[in-house]
Design a protein around this motif. Structure first.
Motif, PDB file in Angstrom:
ATOM      1  N   VAL A 166       0.832  -1.201   0.000  1.00  0.00           N
ATOM      2  CA  VAL A 166       0.000   0.000   0.000  1.00  0.00           C
ATOM      3  C   VAL A 166       0.869   1.255   0.000  1.00  0.00           C
ATOM      4  O   VAL A 166       0.505   2.280  -0.554  1.00  0.00           O
ATOM      5  N   PHE A 167       2.036   1.161   0.630  1.00  0.00           N
ATOM      6  CA  PHE A 167       2.938   2.302   0.736  1.00  0.00           C
ATOM      7  C   PHE A 167       4.236   2.011  -0.016  1.00  0.00           C
ATOM      8  O   PHE A 167       4.866   0.983   0.203  1.00  0.00           O
ATOM      9  N   ASN A 168       4.650   2.923  -0.882  1.00  0.00           N
ATOM     10  CA  ASN A 168       5.919   2.769  -1.598  1.00  0.00           C
ATOM     11  C   ASN A 168       7.065   2.783  -0.601  1.00  0.00           C
ATOM     12  O   ASN A 168       7.125   3.633   0.282  1.00  0.00           O
ATOM     13  N   GLY A 169       7.986   1.840  -0.736  1.00  0.00           N
ATOM     14  CA  GLY A 169       9.166   1.793   0.108  1.00  0.00           C
ATOM     15  C   GLY A 169       8.924   1.347   1.535  1.00  0.00           C
ATOM     16  O   GLY A 169       9.747   1.573   2.403  1.00  0.00           O
ATOM     17  N   CYS A 170       7.813   0.692   1.799  1.00  0.00           N
ATOM     18  CA  CYS A 170       7.454   0.252   3.154  1.00  0.00           C
ATOM     19  C   CYS A 170       7.943  -1.181   3.347  1.00  0.00           C
ATOM     20  O   CYS A 170       7.240  -2.135   3.027  1.00  0.00           O
ATOM     21  N   HIS A 171       9.166  -1.318   3.853  1.00  0.00           N
ATOM     22  CA  HIS A 171       9.807  -2.618   4.014  1.00  0.00           C
ATOM     23  C   HIS A 171      10.472  -2.713   5.378  1.00  0.00           C
ATOM     24  O   HIS A 171      10.873  -1.714   5.955  1.00  0.00           O
ATOM     25  N   SER A 172      10.624  -3.924   5.864  1.00  0.00           N
ATOM     26  CA  SER A 172      11.364  -4.187   7.085  1.00  0.00           C
ATOM     27  C   SER A 172      11.850  -5.627   7.037  1.00  0.00           C
ATOM     28  O   SER A 172      11.475  -6.392   6.156  1.00  0.00           O
ATOM     29  N   SER A 173      12.682  -6.002   8.012  1.00  0.00           N
ATOM     30  CA  SER A 173      13.190  -7.374   8.031  1.00  0.00           C
ATOM     31  C   SER A 173      13.466  -7.801   9.456  1.00  0.00           C
ATOM     32  O   SER A 173      13.522  -6.986  10.376  1.00  0.00           O
ATOM     33  N   GLY A 174      13.630  -9.104   9.634  1.00  0.00           N
ATOM     34  CA  GLY A 174      13.944  -9.654  10.940  1.00  0.00           C
ATOM     35  C   GLY A 174      14.475 -11.062  10.817  1.00  0.00           C
ATOM     36  O   GLY A 174      14.322 -11.709   9.781  1.00  0.00           O
ATOM     37  N   LYS A 175      15.077 -11.534  11.898  1.00  0.00           N
ATOM     38  CA  LYS A 175      15.619 -12.895  11.911  1.00  0.00           C
ATOM     39  C   LYS A 175      14.530 -13.933  12.104  1.00  0.00           C
ATOM     40  O   LYS A 175      14.756 -15.122  11.899  1.00  0.00           O
ATOM     41  N   SER A 176      13.331 -13.501  12.512  1.00  0.00           N
ATOM     42  CA  SER A 176      12.177 -14.392  12.646  1.00  0.00           C
ATOM     43  C   SER A 176      10.960 -13.681  12.060  1.00  0.00           C
ATOM     44  O   SER A 176      10.980 -12.460  11.845  1.00  0.00           O
ATOM     45  N   ILE A 177       9.906 -14.450  11.809  1.00  0.00           N
ATOM     46  CA  ILE A 177       8.679 -13.843  11.305  1.00  0.00           C
ATOM     47  C   ILE A 177       8.123 -12.867  12.334  1.00  0.00           C
ATOM     48  O   ILE A 177       7.695 -11.764  11.984  1.00  0.00           O
ATOM     49  N   ASP A 178       8.156 -13.241  13.611  1.00  0.00           N
ATOM     50  CA  ASP A 178       7.654 -12.348  14.659  1.00  0.00           C
ATOM     51  C   ASP A 178       8.417 -11.025  14.681  1.00  0.00           C
ATOM     52  O   ASP A 178       7.816  -9.961  14.813  1.00  0.00           O
ATOM     53  N   GLU A 179       9.738 -11.100  14.575  1.00  0.00           N
ATOM     54  CA  GLU A 179      10.547  -9.878  14.571  1.00  0.00           C
ATOM     55  C   GLU A 179      10.221  -9.016  13.357  1.00  0.00           C
ATOM     56  O   GLU A 179      10.070  -7.790  13.469  1.00  0.00           O
ATOM     57  N   ALA A 180      10.083  -9.636  12.194  1.00  0.00           N
ATOM     58  CA  ALA A 180       9.738  -8.892  10.976  1.00  0.00           C
ATOM     59  C   ALA A 180       8.364  -8.240  11.113  1.00  0.00           C
ATOM     60  O   ALA A 180       8.176  -7.091  10.702  1.00  0.00           O
ATOM     61  N   PHE A 220       2.186   5.559   7.357  1.00  0.00           N
ATOM     62  CA  PHE A 220       0.823   6.078   7.468  1.00  0.00           C
ATOM     63  C   PHE A 220       0.835   7.551   7.854  1.00  0.00           C
ATOM     64  O   PHE A 220       0.085   8.351   7.306  1.00  0.00           O
ATOM     65  N   GLU A 221       1.687   7.922   8.819  1.00  0.00           N
ATOM     66  CA  GLU A 221       1.774   9.309   9.248  1.00  0.00           C
ATOM     67  C   GLU A 221       2.247  10.204   8.111  1.00  0.00           C
ATOM     68  O   GLU A 221       1.815  11.338   7.978  1.00  0.00           O
ATOM     69  N   ASP A 222       3.137   9.673   7.281  1.00  0.00           N
ATOM     70  CA  ASP A 222       3.680  10.438   6.170  1.00  0.00           C
ATOM     71  C   ASP A 222       2.705  10.545   5.002  1.00  0.00           C
ATOM     72  O   ASP A 222       2.646  11.560   4.315  1.00  0.00           O
ATOM     73  N   ARG A 223       1.927   9.483   4.792  1.00  0.00           N
ATOM     74  CA  ARG A 223       1.048   9.444   3.615  1.00  0.00           C
ATOM     75  C   ARG A 223      -0.142   8.552   3.904  1.00  0.00           C
ATOM     76  O   ARG A 223      -0.006   7.341   3.997  1.00  0.00           O
ATOM     77  N   LYS A 224      -1.308   9.123   4.033  1.00  0.00           N
ATOM     78  CA  LYS A 224      -2.523   8.373   4.335  1.00  0.00           C
ATOM     79  C   LYS A 224      -2.831   7.384   3.199  1.00  0.00           C
ATOM     80  O   LYS A 224      -2.520   7.641   2.044  1.00  0.00           O
ATOM     81  N   PRO A 225      -3.478   6.250   3.510  1.00  0.00           N
ATOM     82  CA  PRO A 225      -3.737   5.219   2.488  1.00  0.00           C
ATOM     83  C   PRO A 225      -4.525   5.711   1.279  1.00  0.00           C
ATOM     84  O   PRO A 225      -4.343   5.214   0.188  1.00  0.00           O
ATOM     85  N   GLY A 226      -5.391   6.687   1.443  1.00  0.00           N
ATOM     86  CA  GLY A 226      -6.175   7.189   0.312  1.00  0.00           C
ATOM     87  C   GLY A 226      -5.320   7.795  -0.773  1.00  0.00           C
ATOM     88  O   GLY A 226      -5.713   7.882  -1.928  1.00  0.00           O
ATOM     89  N   ASN A 227      -4.106   8.215  -0.408  1.00  0.00           N
ATOM     90  CA  ASN A 227      -3.186   8.823  -1.360  1.00  0.00           C
ATOM     91  C   ASN A 227      -2.077   7.864  -1.777  1.00  0.00           C
ATOM     92  O   ASN A 227      -1.068   8.288  -2.306  1.00  0.00           O
ATOM     93  N   SER A 228      -2.248   6.596  -1.501  1.00  0.00           N
ATOM     94  CA  SER A 228      -1.198   5.617  -1.741  1.00  0.00           C
ATOM     95  C   SER A 228      -1.628   4.603  -2.782  1.00  0.00           C
ATOM     96  O   SER A 228      -2.674   4.722  -3.400  1.00  0.00           O
ATOM     97  N   ASN A 229      -0.812   3.569  -2.945  1.00  0.00           N
ATOM     98  CA  ASN A 229      -1.127   2.491  -3.884  1.00  0.00           C
ATOM     99  C   ASN A 229      -2.389   1.762  -3.452  1.00  0.00           C
ATOM    100  O   ASN A 229      -2.721   1.729  -2.269  1.00  0.00           O
TER     101      ASN A 229
END
Length: 81
Positions: A32-46, A58-67
């Protein structure tokens, strides 16, 4: 008093894709958001990290203005190797 204490909260549902890379790191992204990525050593951490990243996006760009997510699919291909 915290900033969000007097604000009404609305529930959102965001799609998330989790992949495991070649180093066994779990990589999450929210299309939904361009460049919205993260990672972790486990699924829970990610997932925990993605929660924070989505809040920042979300704070930077509300979903209505996103993909707008249309769907996930799979493509079959034959490739010479």
């Amino acid at each position: 008093m915290a900033k969000n204490e007097n604000m009404e909260q609305k529930k959102y549902h965001f799609p998330m894709l989790i992949e495991q890379d070649e180093d066994n790191i779990y990589v999450g992204s929210c299309p939904v958001f361009n460049g919205c990525h993260s990672s972790g050593k486990s699924i829970d951490e990610a997932m925990k990290k993605m929660h924070e990243v989505i809040k920042m996006c979300f704070e930077d760009r509300k979903p209505g203005n996103s993909n707008h997510l249309i769907g996930f699919g799979e493509i079959e291909m034959r490739i010479a190797v």
